[in-house]
Write a protein that holds these residues in place. Sequence first.
Motif, PDB file in Angstrom:
ATOM      1  N   VAL A   1      61.333  -4.623  63.236  1.00 55.98           N
ATOM      2  CA  VAL A   1      62.468  -5.366  63.724  1.00 55.98           C
ATOM      3  C   VAL A   1      62.568  -4.950  65.155  1.00 55.98           C
ATOM      4  O   VAL A   1      63.076  -5.873  65.876  1.00 55.98           O
ATOM      5  CB  VAL A   1      63.703  -4.421  63.131  1.00 55.98           C
ATOM      6  N   GLU A   2      62.204  -3.904  65.782  1.00 56.46           N
ATOM      7  CA  GLU A   2      62.186  -3.621  67.293  1.00 56.46           C
ATOM      8  C   GLU A   2      61.089  -4.650  67.841  1.00 56.46           C
ATOM      9  O   GLU A   2      61.354  -5.003  68.901  1.00 56.46           O
ATOM     10  CB  GLU A   2      61.890  -2.048  67.539  1.00 56.46           C
ATOM     11  N   ALA A   3      60.199  -4.800  67.137  1.00 49.57           N
ATOM     12  CA  ALA A   3      59.073  -5.646  67.890  1.00 49.57           C
ATOM     13  C   ALA A   3      59.365  -7.168  67.533  1.00 49.57           C
ATOM     14  O   ALA A   3      58.530  -7.846  68.148  1.00 49.57           O
ATOM     15  CB  ALA A   3      57.680  -5.414  67.503  1.00 49.57           C
ATOM     16  N   MET A   4      60.246  -7.491  66.996  1.00 49.88           N
ATOM     17  CA  MET A   4      60.248  -9.063  66.634  1.00 49.88           C
ATOM     18  C   MET A   4      60.380  -9.831  67.688  1.00 49.88           C
ATOM     19  O   MET A   4      61.117  -9.530  68.543  1.00 49.88           O
ATOM     20  CB  MET A   4      61.571  -9.181  65.640  1.00 49.88           C
ATOM     21  N   LYS A   5      59.776 -10.852  67.842  1.00 48.50           N
ATOM     22  CA  LYS A   5      59.991 -11.811  68.770  1.00 48.50           C
ATOM     23  C   LYS A   5      61.033 -13.028  68.324  1.00 48.50           C
ATOM     24  O   LYS A   5      61.401 -12.930  67.370  1.00 48.50           O
ATOM     25  CB  LYS A   5      58.648 -12.282  69.136  1.00 48.50           C
ATOM     26  N   GLY A   6      61.143 -13.835  69.544  1.00 48.67           N
ATOM     27  CA  GLY A   6      62.008 -14.890  68.932  1.00 48.67           C
ATOM     28  C   GLY A   6      63.520 -14.642  70.085  1.00 48.67           C
ATOM     29  O   GLY A   6      63.324 -13.601  70.942  1.00 48.67           O
ATOM     30  N   VAL A   7      64.250 -15.490  69.626  1.00 49.58           N
ATOM     31  CA  VAL A   7      65.732 -15.415  70.144  1.00 49.58           C
ATOM     32  C   VAL A   7      66.718 -14.704  69.225  1.00 49.58           C
ATOM     33  O   VAL A   7      66.733 -15.107  68.050  1.00 49.58           O
ATOM     34  CB  VAL A   7      66.158 -16.757  70.779  1.00 49.58           C
ATOM     35  N   VAL A   8      67.315 -13.722  69.665  1.00 46.51           N
ATOM     36  CA  VAL A   8      68.443 -12.960  68.959  1.00 46.51           C
ATOM     37  C   VAL A   8      69.773 -13.297  69.646  1.00 46.51           C
ATOM     38  O   VAL A   8      69.748 -13.428  70.886  1.00 46.51           O
ATOM     39  CB  VAL A   8      68.342 -11.618  68.906  1.00 46.51           C
ATOM     40  N   TYR A   9      70.538 -13.918  68.889  1.00 47.55           N
ATOM     41  CA  TYR A   9      71.872 -14.430  69.366  1.00 47.55           C
ATOM     42  C   TYR A   9      73.241 -14.293  68.563  1.00 47.55           C
ATOM     43  O   TYR A   9      72.891 -13.921  67.479  1.00 47.55           O
ATOM     44  CB  TYR A   9      71.851 -15.828  69.638  1.00 47.55           C
ATOM     45  N   ARG A  10      74.257 -14.223  69.100  1.00 38.71           N
ATOM     46  CA  ARG A  10      75.331 -14.372  68.312  1.00 38.71           C
ATOM     47  C   ARG A  10      76.435 -15.386  68.721  1.00 38.71           C
ATOM     48  O   ARG A  10      76.204 -15.999  69.876  1.00 38.71           O
ATOM     49  CB  ARG A  10      76.182 -12.860  68.432  1.00 38.71           C
ATOM     50  N   ILE A  11      77.474 -15.828  68.008  1.00 39.10           N
ATOM     51  CA  ILE A  11      78.373 -16.771  68.255  1.00 39.10           C
ATOM     52  C   ILE A  11      79.632 -16.063  67.937  1.00 39.10           C
ATOM     53  O   ILE A  11      80.034 -15.746  66.857  1.00 39.10           O
ATOM     54  CB  ILE A  11      78.217 -17.820  67.373  1.00 39.10           C
TER      55      ILE A  11
ATOM     56  N   ILE B   1      71.157 -22.157  59.295  1.00 38.61           N
ATOM     57  CA  ILE B   1      70.535 -20.848  59.636  1.00 38.61           C
ATOM     58  C   ILE B   1      70.881 -19.798  58.761  1.00 38.61           C
ATOM     59  O   ILE B   1      71.838 -20.176  58.002  1.00 38.61           O
ATOM     60  CB  ILE B   1      71.199 -20.666  61.023  1.00 38.61           C
ATOM     61  N   THR B   2      69.977 -18.711  58.796  1.00 38.12           N
ATOM     62  CA  THR B   2      70.365 -17.660  58.188  1.00 38.12           C
ATOM     63  C   THR B   2      71.245 -16.758  59.157  1.00 38.12           C
ATOM     64  O   THR B   2      70.923 -16.699  60.167  1.00 38.12           O
ATOM     65  CB  THR B   2      69.164 -16.794  57.762  1.00 38.12           C
ATOM     66  N   TYR B   3      72.342 -16.114  58.584  1.00 36.70           N
ATOM     67  CA  TYR B   3      73.402 -15.394  59.529  1.00 36.70           C
ATOM     68  C   TYR B   3      73.949 -14.094  58.806  1.00 36.70           C
ATOM     69  O   TYR B   3      73.837 -13.899  57.644  1.00 36.70           O
ATOM     70  CB  TYR B   3      74.379 -16.357  59.886  1.00 36.70           C
ATOM     71  N   ALA B   4      74.537 -13.415  59.706  1.00 44.57           N
ATOM     72  CA  ALA B   4      75.094 -12.251  59.260  1.00 44.57           C
ATOM     73  C   ALA B   4      76.460 -12.321  60.157  1.00 44.57           C
ATOM     74  O   ALA B   4      76.533 -12.683  61.058  1.00 44.57           O
ATOM     75  CB  ALA B   4      74.612 -10.931  59.682  1.00 44.57           C
ATOM     76  N   TYR B   5      77.588 -12.159  59.583  1.00 46.32           N
ATOM     77  CA  TYR B   5      79.005 -11.959  59.970  1.00 46.32           C
ATOM     78  C   TYR B   5      79.616 -10.650  59.928  1.00 46.32           C
ATOM     79  O   TYR B   5      79.593 -10.038  59.104  1.00 46.32           O
ATOM     80  CB  TYR B   5      79.738 -13.073  59.134  1.00 46.32           C
ATOM     81  N   ASP B   6      80.003 -10.292  61.289  1.00 48.75           N
ATOM     82  CA  ASP B   6      80.664  -9.096  61.459  1.00 48.75           C
ATOM     83  C   ASP B   6      82.179  -8.956  61.543  1.00 48.75           C
ATOM     84  O   ASP B   6      82.786  -7.861  61.587  1.00 48.75           O
ATOM     85  CB  ASP B   6      79.809  -7.966  62.475  1.00 48.75           C
ATOM     86  N   GLY B   7      82.844 -10.103  61.341  1.00 48.76           N
ATOM     87  CA  GLY B   7      84.312 -10.022  61.446  1.00 48.76           C
ATOM     88  C   GLY B   7      84.694 -10.753  62.812  1.00 48.76           C
ATOM     89  O   GLY B   7      85.938 -11.153  62.704  1.00 48.76           O
ATOM     90  N   LYS B   8      83.668 -10.817  63.491  1.00 48.51           N
ATOM     91  CA  LYS B   8      83.900 -11.369  65.083  1.00 48.51           C
ATOM     92  C   LYS B   8      82.944 -12.365  65.264  1.00 48.51           C
ATOM     93  O   LYS B   8      83.161 -13.367  65.797  1.00 48.51           O
ATOM     94  CB  LYS B   8      84.072 -10.445  66.032  1.00 48.51           C
ATOM     95  N   TYR B   9      81.575 -11.998  64.996  1.00 54.01           N
ATOM     96  CA  TYR B   9      80.285 -12.671  65.473  1.00 54.01           C
ATOM     97  C   TYR B   9      79.642 -13.129  64.350  1.00 54.01           C
ATOM     98  O   TYR B   9      79.307 -12.417  63.309  1.00 54.01           O
ATOM     99  CB  TYR B   9      79.568 -11.956  66.482  1.00 54.01           C
ATOM    100  N   ILE B  10      79.002 -14.361  64.574  1.00 53.50           N
ATOM    101  CA  ILE B  10      77.740 -14.757  63.447  1.00 53.50           C
ATOM    102  C   ILE B  10      76.633 -14.483  64.280  1.00 53.50           C
ATOM    103  O   ILE B  10      76.485 -14.987  65.481  1.00 53.50           O
ATOM    104  CB  ILE B  10      77.720 -16.430  63.390  1.00 53.50           C
ATOM    105  N   TYR B  11      75.717 -13.421  63.434  1.00 55.86           N
ATOM    106  CA  TYR B  11      74.346 -13.302  64.283  1.00 55.86           C
ATOM    107  C   TYR B  11      73.314 -14.297  63.620  1.00 55.86           C
ATOM    108  O   TYR B  11      73.250 -14.262  62.490  1.00 55.86           O
ATOM    109  CB  TYR B  11      74.080 -11.713  63.926  1.00 55.86           C
ATOM    110  N   GLY B  12      72.518 -14.428  64.609  1.00 57.00           N
ATOM    111  CA  GLY B  12      71.333 -15.021  64.087  1.00 57.00           C
ATOM    112  C   GLY B  12      69.873 -14.829  64.962  1.00 57.00           C
ATOM    113  O   GLY B  12      69.900 -14.200  65.935  1.00 57.00           O
ATOM    114  N   HIS B  13      68.756 -15.009  64.496  1.00 57.54           N
ATOM    115  CA  HIS B  13      67.497 -15.090  64.970  1.00 57.54           C
ATOM    116  C   HIS B  13      66.786 -16.182  64.770  1.00 57.54           C
ATOM    117  O   HIS B  13      66.663 -16.890  63.684  1.00 57.54           O
ATOM    118  CB  HIS B  13      66.715 -13.851  64.429  1.00 57.54           C
ATOM    119  N   THR B  14      65.994 -16.597  65.689  1.00 57.86           N
ATOM    120  CA  THR B  14      65.130 -17.899  65.701  1.00 57.86           C
ATOM    121  C   THR B  14      64.137 -17.877  66.644  1.00 57.86           C
ATOM    122  O   THR B  14      64.167 -17.289  67.666  1.00 57.86           O
ATOM    123  CB  THR B  14      66.072 -19.098  65.879  1.00 57.86           C
TER     124      THR B  14
END
Length: 149
Positions: free
Chosen positions: A127-137, A35-48
């Motif tokens: 970004v606001e109109a993006m479809k799909g699933v936004v999630y975090r871990i 996956i492509t991800y971003a990490y904020d120090g607590k969560y991994i964020y992804g979109h798929t």
Amino acid sequence: MLGDLNSKQIEYVLHSLIIGRIGCHADNRTYVVPITYAYDGKYIYGHTKEGLKIKMMRKNPMVCFEVDVMENMSNWRSVIAWGKFEELITPEQRKQGMKILMDTIMPLMTGETTISHAMSDSHQKSVEAMKGVVYRIELTKKTGRYEKT
């Protein structure tokens, strides 16, 4: 020399990369996917898009996450973390998750079309109109190893 990464080194590796792998398990089946991800120090964020990993994580939200930096076979760092998947559903949650993801990934985009898209006035609307699933871990446990010659 082989060794363990300390917590500061683990955080550095997680913050410095944007490609990782999720390991999920459901219905007697294990699935590992990049996956492509971003990490904020607590969560991994992804979109798929909807697909197998989302179906599996909805059934069993406990996942494993892995990243590695390979200079060569004798010089590498690897982080493995465990955590819990959470789908971001409300418009505000989705917007915040996508902002974290885009703020991390967009500066690394180098193609002419991605740069012009990122710079356009319509970028925020897309970004606001993006479809799909936004999630975090939420990462609850992290370990790291390295080899250095």
